[in-house]
Design an enzyme around this catalytic site. Structure first.
Site, PDB file in Angstrom:
ATOM      1  N   GLU A 181       2.745   0.386   2.519  1.00 46.80           N
ATOM      2  CA  GLU A 181       3.136   0.976   3.818  1.00 46.80           C
ATOM      3  C   GLU A 181       2.770   0.040   4.972  1.00 46.80           C
ATOM      4  O   GLU A 181       2.381   0.479   6.056  1.00 46.80           O
ATOM      5  CB  GLU A 181       2.444   2.340   4.021  1.00 46.80           C
ATOM      6  CG  GLU A 181       2.692   3.329   2.899  1.00 46.80           C
ATOM      7  CD  GLU A 181       2.102   4.712   3.146  1.00 46.80           C
ATOM      8  OE1 GLU A 181       1.671   5.008   4.280  1.00 46.80           O
ATOM      9  OE2 GLU A 181       2.062   5.504   2.186  1.00 46.80           O
ATOM     10  N   GLU A 234      -4.179   9.438  -0.750  1.00 40.91           N
ATOM     11  CA  GLU A 234      -5.219   9.688   0.272  1.00 40.91           C
ATOM     12  C   GLU A 234      -6.214  10.772  -0.128  1.00 40.91           C
ATOM     13  O   GLU A 234      -6.523  11.666   0.665  1.00 40.91           O
ATOM     14  CB  GLU A 234      -4.549  10.038   1.615  1.00 40.91           C
ATOM     15  CG  GLU A 234      -3.618   8.946   2.115  1.00 40.91           C
ATOM     16  CD  GLU A 234      -2.855   9.319   3.390  1.00 40.91           C
ATOM     17  OE1 GLU A 234      -3.129  10.363   3.994  1.00 40.91           O
ATOM     18  OE2 GLU A 234      -1.983   8.521   3.795  1.00 40.91           O
ATOM     19  N   ASN A 243      -2.490   5.831  -4.245  1.00 42.08           N
ATOM     20  CA  ASN A 243      -2.110   5.202  -2.971  1.00 42.08           C
ATOM     21  C   ASN A 243      -3.052   5.661  -1.854  1.00 42.08           C
ATOM     22  O   ASN A 243      -3.338   6.855  -1.733  1.00 42.08           O
ATOM     23  CB  ASN A 243      -0.664   5.644  -2.648  1.00 42.08           C
ATOM     24  CG  ASN A 243      -0.021   4.883  -1.517  1.00 42.08           C
ATOM     25  OD1 ASN A 243       0.042   3.657  -1.551  1.00 42.08           O
ATOM     26  ND2 ASN A 243       0.480   5.592  -0.512  1.00 42.08           N
TER      27      ASN A 243
END
Ligand code: G3I
Length: 320
Positions: A238, A131, A172
């Site tokens: 996720e 992120e 990610n």
């Protein structure tokens, strides 16, 4: 066959789920978590983050992470290790330290080297950086970016690669599951890391979706292809699909369709190597505590019973 068995039968490496230490005293939960017909891979939801593993500088704590790693090994499940460099769940000594470029690079390298070395040989993949992008694709204003600049990314990947050469190294993020500025930003990161001569193996698409506004299968397929064209793997890392509560049968049906189209996009790309849901039961989903009035995001309900979403996923996996 279940979710993992069906995914493997179609050439994928795994279908898996996040889990967390606090849930492991629930024996019914642990029994279903260990069913490798459905789950061939685990991700620790919190235990390997910086605040958990290095709460004060150069003092490491691997107890919770080891519990999940040992459980995966006992069950014969792959482990995705999560995550090394993230602006959130960062101890104060990092986020509020008075750093120079050199001292923060040294602290970051020390963190990565110690954590990756501890789990060497146990992680199928590491989420090296998590992120780091704003919604417009620019870099988030984290301590790492502010002090080091974008070079923190290739430095982090190179350090992780040196500590465990066989772990797959991932970038990610969320909201990179369909084409747009943020997905383009993630593609820029892949190129950046490669240009520095560091190793990056994959991009993790978190896929925290909302029922009814999940990106279409074709949009997700186009997006996956843009990543894999850069010579990296992709994985859904996720996945969950939340809704306004209380749920209705129409919403549960739409949720099943949304899960199905997402899994189908992965199945349609040979370099989409696996799929992970962000816990499998609504009993332990992170959603209700973060999004007030929303929930029911997982394929099993809070009584550990399959919802329509399970059948949608299984259909996309080609299972019966
Ligand atoms: O461990 C403490 C406990 O001691 C304390 O009593 C309790 C009181 O609030 O908090 C517990 O810590 C919580 C932790 O989860 C463990 O349950 C934190 O407050 C809570 O903030 C934390 O939430 C986690 C969240 O990341 C934090 O950012 C979620 O479980 C976890 O699922 C979530 O995972 C993230 C991924 O890492 C990255 N992508 C988004 C995803 C969802 O937010």
């Amino acid at each position: 066959a279940g979710l993992h068995s069906s995914a493997v039968a179609k050439g994928k490496l795994y279908f898996g789920t996040a889990t967390d230490n606090g849930e492991l005293s629930d024996t019914a939960y642990v029994a279903q978590l260990g069913n490798t017909d459905d789950f061939g891979q685990l991700t620790p939801g919190n235990a390997m983050k910086w605040d958990a593993t290095e709460p004060s500088q150069n003092t490491f704590s691997f107890n919770n992470g080891d519990v999940i790693a040992n459980l995966a090994a006992k069950n014969g499940q792959k482990l995705r290790c999560h995550t090394l460099v993230w602006h959130s769940q960062l101890p104060n000594w990092v986020s509020s330290g008075s750093w120079t470029n050199a001292t923060l690079i040294a602290a970051m390298k020390n963190h990565i080297t110690n954590v990756v070395t501890h789990y060497k040989g146990k992680c199928y993949a590491w989420d090296v950086a998590n992120e780091v992008l704003n919604e417009d694709g620019t870099y988030r204003d984290s301590v790492f970016y502010k002090v080091i600049g974008e070079a923190f990314l290739p430095i982090a990947f190179a350090t992780a690669a040196a500590a465990d050469p066989s772990a797959k190294l991932y970038y990610n993020d969320y909201n990179i599951e369909s084409p747009g500025a943020k997905a383009s930003g993630a593609q820029r990161i892949v190129k950046l890391v490669k240009q520095y001569g560091a190793k990056i193996d994959g991009v993790g698409l978190q896929a925290h979706f909302i029922v009814g506004s999940t990106p279409s299968q074709s949009s997700q397929s186009t997006n996956l292809a843009a990543f894999t064209a850069l010579g990296v793997d992709v994985a859904y890392t996720e996945l969950d699909i939340r809704m306004n509560l209380p749920s209705t049968s129409a919403q549960l049906a739409q949720q099943s369709a949304d899960y199905q189209s997402t899994i189908a996009a992965c199945m349609g790309n040979t370099r989409c190597i696996g799929m992970t849901i962000w816990d499998w039961t609504d009993k332990y989903s992170w959603v209700p505590s973060t999004f007030s009035g929303q929930g029911d995001a997982c394929p099993w309900d809070s009584n550990l019973v399959k919802k329509p979403a399970y059948a949608g996923i299984l259909a996309a996996l080609g299972g019966t």
